[in-house]
Write a protein that holds these residues in place. Structure first.
Motif, PDB file in Angstrom:
ATOM      1  N   ALA A   1       8.628  -8.693 -44.024  1.00  7.00           N
ATOM      2  CA  ALA A   1       8.217  -8.195 -42.773  1.00  7.00           C
ATOM      3  C   ALA A   1       8.226  -9.351 -41.690  1.00  7.00           C
ATOM      4  O   ALA A   1       8.336 -10.496 -42.085  1.00  7.00           O
ATOM      5  CB  ALA A   1       6.624  -7.754 -42.736  1.00  7.00           C
ATOM      6  N   ALA A   2       8.356  -9.100 -40.427  1.00  6.45           N
ATOM      7  CA  ALA A   2       8.784 -10.096 -39.470  1.00  6.45           C
ATOM      8  C   ALA A   2       7.627 -11.045 -39.238  1.00  6.45           C
ATOM      9  O   ALA A   2       7.993 -12.113 -39.107  1.00  6.45           O
ATOM     10  CB  ALA A   2       8.700  -9.278 -38.119  1.00  6.45           C
ATOM     11  N   ASP A   3       6.587 -10.773 -39.335  1.00  2.00           N
ATOM     12  CA  ASP A   3       5.375 -11.802 -39.382  1.00  2.00           C
ATOM     13  C   ASP A   3       5.481 -12.873 -40.446  1.00  2.00           C
ATOM     14  O   ASP A   3       5.153 -13.952 -40.272  1.00  2.00           O
ATOM     15  CB  ASP A   3       3.816 -10.991 -39.304  1.00  2.00           C
ATOM     16  N   TYR A   4       6.256 -12.507 -41.663  1.00  2.71           N
ATOM     17  CA  TYR A   4       6.332 -13.514 -42.822  1.00  2.71           C
ATOM     18  C   TYR A   4       7.324 -14.455 -42.141  1.00  2.71           C
ATOM     19  O   TYR A   4       7.398 -15.751 -42.479  1.00  2.71           O
ATOM     20  CB  TYR A   4       6.885 -12.605 -43.958  1.00  2.71           C
ATOM     21  N   LEU A   5       8.420 -14.143 -41.366  1.00  2.00           N
ATOM     22  CA  LEU A   5       9.467 -14.808 -40.889  1.00  2.00           C
ATOM     23  C   LEU A   5       8.848 -15.604 -39.846  1.00  2.00           C
ATOM     24  O   LEU A   5       9.123 -16.659 -39.633  1.00  2.00           O
ATOM     25  CB  LEU A   5      10.605 -14.068 -40.605  1.00  2.00           C
ATOM     26  N   VAL A   6       8.048 -14.975 -38.950  1.00  2.00           N
ATOM     27  CA  VAL A   6       7.751 -15.844 -37.997  1.00  2.00           C
ATOM     28  C   VAL A   6       6.671 -17.054 -38.445  1.00  2.00           C
ATOM     29  O   VAL A   6       6.883 -18.052 -38.096  1.00  2.00           O
ATOM     30  CB  VAL A   6       6.642 -14.982 -37.137  1.00  2.00           C
ATOM     31  N   MET A   7       5.896 -16.814 -39.693  1.00  2.00           N
ATOM     32  CA  MET A   7       5.247 -17.741 -40.174  1.00  2.00           C
ATOM     33  C   MET A   7       6.025 -18.875 -40.872  1.00  2.00           C
ATOM     34  O   MET A   7       5.855 -20.055 -40.731  1.00  2.00           O
ATOM     35  CB  MET A   7       4.496 -17.333 -41.357  1.00  2.00           C
ATOM     36  N   ALA A   8       7.323 -18.313 -41.326  1.00  6.38           N
ATOM     37  CA  ALA A   8       8.239 -19.251 -42.008  1.00  6.38           C
ATOM     38  C   ALA A   8       8.671 -20.346 -40.913  1.00  6.38           C
ATOM     39  O   ALA A   8       8.927 -21.760 -41.274  1.00  6.38           O
ATOM     40  CB  ALA A   8       9.427 -18.620 -42.582  1.00  6.38           C
ATOM     41  N   ALA A   9       9.111 -19.657 -39.797  1.00  6.50           N
ATOM     42  CA  ALA A   9       9.597 -20.593 -38.613  1.00  6.50           C
ATOM     43  C   ALA A   9       8.395 -21.643 -38.119  1.00  6.50           C
ATOM     44  O   ALA A   9       8.701 -22.813 -37.844  1.00  6.50           O
ATOM     45  CB  ALA A   9      10.049 -19.498 -37.534  1.00  6.50           C
ATOM     46  N   TRP A  10       7.165 -20.975 -38.131  1.00  4.70           N
ATOM     47  CA  TRP A  10       6.267 -21.816 -37.689  1.00  4.70           C
ATOM     48  C   TRP A  10       5.956 -22.995 -38.555  1.00  4.70           C
ATOM     49  O   TRP A  10       5.700 -24.063 -38.281  1.00  4.70           O
ATOM     50  CB  TRP A  10       4.917 -21.159 -37.262  1.00  4.70           C
ATOM     51  N   LEU A  11       6.088 -22.871 -40.046  1.00  5.31           N
ATOM     52  CA  LEU A  11       5.718 -23.875 -41.068  1.00  5.31           C
ATOM     53  C   LEU A  11       6.941 -24.632 -41.076  1.00  5.31           C
ATOM     54  O   LEU A  11       6.696 -25.862 -41.248  1.00  5.31           O
ATOM     55  CB  LEU A  11       5.530 -23.091 -42.384  1.00  5.31           C
ATOM     56  N   ALA A  12       8.124 -24.293 -40.744  1.00  5.89           N
ATOM     57  CA  ALA A  12       9.040 -25.446 -40.698  1.00  5.89           C
ATOM     58  C   ALA A  12       8.962 -26.258 -39.586  1.00  5.89           C
ATOM     59  O   ALA A  12       9.359 -27.332 -39.697  1.00  5.89           O
ATOM     60  CB  ALA A  12      10.615 -24.528 -40.396  1.00  5.89           C
ATOM     61  N   PHE A  13       8.698 -25.530 -38.532  1.00  4.62           N
ATOM     62  CA  PHE A  13       8.317 -26.516 -37.212  1.00  4.62           C
ATOM     63  C   PHE A  13       7.221 -27.485 -37.650  1.00  4.62           C
ATOM     64  O   PHE A  13       7.322 -28.815 -37.309  1.00  4.62           O
ATOM     65  CB  PHE A  13       7.845 -25.585 -36.171  1.00  4.62           C
ATOM     66  N   LEU A  14       6.159 -27.101 -38.267  1.00  3.86           N
ATOM     67  CA  LEU A  14       4.877 -27.904 -38.613  1.00  3.86           C
ATOM     68  C   LEU A  14       5.258 -28.989 -39.603  1.00  3.86           C
ATOM     69  O   LEU A  14       5.004 -30.069 -39.526  1.00  3.86           O
ATOM     70  CB  LEU A  14       4.024 -27.042 -39.522  1.00  3.86           C
ATOM     71  N   LYS A  15       6.324 -28.549 -40.612  1.00  4.80           N
ATOM     72  CA  LYS A  15       6.834 -29.574 -41.452  1.00  4.80           C
ATOM     73  C   LYS A  15       7.559 -30.562 -40.993  1.00  4.80           C
ATOM     74  O   LYS A  15       7.263 -31.793 -41.206  1.00  4.80           O
ATOM     75  CB  LYS A  15       7.661 -28.751 -42.480  1.00  4.80           C
ATOM     76  N   SER A  16       8.550 -30.515 -39.940  1.00  5.64           N
ATOM     77  CA  SER A  16       9.176 -31.432 -39.148  1.00  5.64           C
ATOM     78  C   SER A  16       8.160 -32.267 -38.390  1.00  5.64           C
ATOM     79  O   SER A  16       8.456 -33.365 -38.495  1.00  5.64           O
ATOM     80  CB  SER A  16      10.231 -30.672 -38.233  1.00  5.64           C
ATOM     81  N   ARG A  17       7.077 -31.869 -37.817  1.00  7.96           N
ATOM     82  CA  ARG A  17       6.132 -32.424 -37.241  1.00  7.96           C
ATOM     83  C   ARG A  17       5.382 -33.421 -37.986  1.00  7.96           C
ATOM     84  O   ARG A  17       4.860 -34.472 -37.698  1.00  7.96           O
ATOM     85  CB  ARG A  17       5.143 -31.540 -36.554  1.00  7.96           C
ATOM     86  N   LEU A  18       5.251 -32.834 -39.291  1.00  9.03           N
ATOM     87  CA  LEU A  18       4.411 -33.765 -40.280  1.00  9.03           C
ATOM     88  C   LEU A  18       5.182 -34.924 -40.659  1.00  9.03           C
ATOM     89  O   LEU A  18       4.556 -35.758 -40.845  1.00  9.03           O
ATOM     90  CB  LEU A  18       3.828 -32.848 -41.242  1.00  9.03           C
ATOM     91  N   LEU A  19       6.527 -34.403 -40.854  1.00 11.36           N
ATOM     92  CA  LEU A  19       7.352 -35.598 -41.355  1.00 11.36           C
ATOM     93  C   LEU A  19       7.981 -36.677 -40.533  1.00 11.36           C
ATOM     94  O   LEU A  19       8.003 -37.795 -40.938  1.00 11.36           O
ATOM     95  CB  LEU A  19       8.650 -34.991 -42.324  1.00 11.36           C
ATOM     96  N   LEU A  20       8.250 -36.186 -39.194  1.00 11.55           N
ATOM     97  CA  LEU A  20       8.652 -37.214 -38.172  1.00 11.55           C
ATOM     98  C   LEU A  20       7.516 -38.080 -37.791  1.00 11.55           C
ATOM     99  O   LEU A  20       6.538 -37.419 -37.542  1.00 11.55           O
ATOM    100  CB  LEU A  20       9.397 -36.329 -37.143  1.00 11.55           C
ATOM    101  N   PRO A  21       7.806 -39.126 -37.469  1.00  9.69           N
ATOM    102  CA  PRO A  21       6.944 -40.009 -36.517  1.00  9.69           C
ATOM    103  C   PRO A  21       6.471 -39.167 -35.260  1.00  9.69           C
ATOM    104  O   PRO A  21       7.391 -38.726 -34.442  1.00  9.69           O
ATOM    105  CB  PRO A  21       7.458 -41.311 -36.450  1.00  9.69           C
ATOM    106  N   PRO A  22       5.290 -39.143 -34.920  1.00  9.60           N
ATOM    107  CA  PRO A  22       4.838 -38.461 -33.593  1.00  9.60           C
ATOM    108  C   PRO A  22       5.642 -39.061 -32.510  1.00  9.60           C
ATOM    109  O   PRO A  22       5.705 -40.294 -32.322  1.00  9.60           O
ATOM    110  CB  PRO A  22       3.250 -38.815 -33.501  1.00  9.60           C
ATOM    111  N   ASP A  23       6.080 -38.195 -31.778  1.00 10.54           N
ATOM    112  CA  ASP A  23       6.565 -38.587 -30.498  1.00 10.54           C
ATOM    113  C   ASP A  23       5.813 -38.624 -29.403  1.00 10.54           C
ATOM    114  O   ASP A  23       5.039 -37.650 -28.833  1.00 10.54           O
ATOM    115  CB  ASP A  23       7.822 -37.768 -30.367  1.00 10.54           C
TER     116      ASP A  23
END
Lengths: 263, 215, 215
Positions: free
Chosen positions: A74-96
């Motif tokens: 369902a779409a909301d699972y994919l929305v969550m996936a996109a958001w978690l991918a974004f979160l993951k990048s934020r967590l891994l990259l040094p804060p800008d």
């Protein structure tokens, strides 16, 4: 809070297995948050110590797996996936420092809060349902007595009602004023009716007083009434051309006679 | 949540103490929609219980209370104590105008007391229904007076203190006579409803209706 | 049916003795399956009665008995003791099994009340179906509360007296684990960092749906 040393690959290997087990009944999840909560249990730590980064990776692996199996999510699972991918990048990259908005840590903390809160609500729901329940463990009255609505009617009357009631009975005759009055009043219509019957016999001049009905001359009121009515009726008949009227002088008797046609 | 401190009564061999049995009977009688027989109680309570004895205790416990344990046929139930039945009723009072027949009858009693039924009928010119007299007695506006010392010793009716209070009279002799009624304009005109002296009475009726609407 | 030997309690000045008042409260509570408020008791009992005091006496009297006097919100009722449920298999009401969504939604309303639909959805991470809310309203476990004074004026949900009665709660503060949840901050409303506009839009939607419900 997040373990930066966590190796992506080691996570994905162990968690992919778990994800594959879960993926079979993806339909059983009540949305992405529920799925995340279920995935978090595989970390076997207190929800407060959970690694959101690891959880994000578990989730992404799950979605990856589902795609591979051509399962439609369902779409909301994919929305969550996109958001978690974004979160993951934020967590891994040094804060800008130039970037606006909440930090990866803040977002992760909120997700952890949401998971903890959902878990808490589920436990509360379970506790609630485990309580004794009405109609199952304890009971209300079996034989109930409804409150009867009793309508009491009281009657009322005023002194005036009473007096009028009495007057009505005691003066039953007096008390029909119109009926009473009619006994002493002759209307012009009545006189007219009467005279039409009599006038055919009046070839000679006759005092209209003789047209008054019997018994109406004793009582002054009746006499006045019938005289007036008879006089008015006479005028009416004269107007119709049925009779002639004459009066010798003032206060002399008024006389009438039948008008002879075409004389 | 189940109170674990209470003894579990699932032993096949030992009946629960009588106090517990009483509690059980109490709960069953309370919650069951129909009266319950001793046989049913036995069937529902743990093995070895003596519902008849528990019932006897319970019955005593509820003696003089707001509800009592009563036997209905061969079954038992909890019922409201007889003297508290009034609590199960919600009274709404509706005020109505007395019927014409009742007013006339009342007026005759007031003006002619003590008066027999036959005399009332003679004055009204129509027979007086039982209901009318009953209604006036129920309103406590008339009551039975002494029997008339004539053949048949008919009962007479007189007006009550309640009547005098309601109509604001010191005694029935204060009622205005026919002449006064006439001079008050009460006899002259009663052409048709809605005119003259009726006016006041109608206002009254109007009032009542208003109250009904407001309720 | 009124027992004439009993004192008539219609005096405006003298209330019946407390023992009598206790009997009256007892009779009224026994007669109904629904909780009765003190106001209702006052309305049904003779003038000058103090149902609150009578209730306190009565509650003590029924302590440890087969039926107990319980407080539900601001009302009172008699319920069978929780440990005697096993006797009542016959009386058990078969209720439709609640879905997991309904149970969770109910718990969220109970612990977070007053709560908007958007807030329920945020907590559960999934949209709340109309049927779920309808079912809880139909069970008379939740009802509409006041509108929230935020943009869109979304309607809120709160639990009912029927909910408290069903789960044997005196009031919503007695919910299991409520204190712990509160001190852990899990009942705080904590908005998603940086997600203001989204929330508002959701509220709006909530509002529209509410109006559908109310019609």
């Amino acid at each position: 809070m997040q373990d930066d040393a966590f190796q992506e690959d080691t996570v994905s290997v162990s968690e992919r297995v778990a994800a594959e087990a879960l993926i079979v009944d993806v339909g059983a999840f009540e949305g992405p948050l529920d799925l995340l909560l279920t995935l978090s249990r595989t970390q076997k730590v207190d929800l407060r110590q959970i690694s959101i980064l690891a959880l994000a990776e578990q989730y992404l692996a799950f979605v990856e797996q589902a795609k591979r199996l051509r399962l439609e999510l369902a779409a909301d699972y994919l929305v969550m996936a996109a958001w978690l991918a974004f979160l993951k990048s934020r967590l891994l990259l040094p804060p800008d420092p130039t970037e606006e908005g909440p930090s990866g840590e803040e977002l992760a903390a909120h997700l952890a809060f949401q998971l903890e809160r959902l878990q808490a609500m589920r436990e509360a729901a379970a506790k609630l349902m485990a309580r004794d329940q009405l109609g199952r463990d304890f009971f209300a009255r079996g034989i109930t007595e409804d409150v009867q609505r009793v309508r009491r009617v009281t009657y009322t009357a005023t002194l005036l009602d009473l007096m009028q009631g009495y007057a009505r009975i005691r003066t039953r005759d007096d008390f029909r004023p119109f009926v009473m009055d009619r006994q002493h009043v002759m209307t012009m219509e009545q006189a007219l009716e009467r005279m039409r019957g009599l006038i055919g016999f009046a070839g000679d001049w006759t005092d209209i007083a003789s047209y008054l009905p019997d018994g109406w001359d004793a009582d002054p009121q009746r006499r006045r009434s019938t005289t007036a009515a008879t006089f008015a009726a006479s005028l009416e008949l004269a107007k119709e051309g049925k009779i002639e009227i004459r009066q010798g002088e003032m206060f002399a008797p008024i006389q009438i006679r039948k008008k002879v046609p075409d004389e | 949540m189940s109170n674990d401190a209470k003894p579990k009564n699932d032993s096949l061999f030992e009946a629960p103490p009588m106090g517990e049995q009483e509690r059980m009977v109490e709960a069953i009688l309370f919650a069951t929609a129909d009266p319950v027989t001793v046989t049913e109680l036995t069937g529902r309570m743990p093995h070895g219980c003596d519902p008849a004895e528990a019932l006897a205790h319970l019955r005593k416990r509820y003696e003089g209370r707001g509800v009592n344990i009563v036997k209905i046929g061969d079954a038992w139930a909890i019922r409201t104590a007889g003297d508290l039945g009034f609590l199960m009723q919600k009274e709404t009072v509706e005020t109505r105008k007395l019927s014409r027949a009742a007013i006339e009858t009342l007026a005759i009693v007031a003006y002619h007391q003590p008066v027999t039924r036959a005399e009332i009928e003679e004055i009204r010119g129509v027979s007086v229904s039982r209901g009318t007299v009953d209604q006036l007695i129920e309103l406590e506006w008339i009551r039975f007076g002494r029997r008339r010392m004539t053949p048949g010793r008919p009962v007479t009716f007189v007006v009550t203190q309640g009547f005098l209070d309601h109509f604001g009279l010191e005694n029935a002799r204060d009622l205005p006579g026919l002449k006064e009624l006439r001079s008050a304009g009460l006899l002259d005109s009663r052409p048709q409803p809605g005119a003259g002296a009726l006016g006041e009475a109608e206002d009254d009726e109007d009032d009542n209706q208003t109250e009904l609407f407001e309720d």
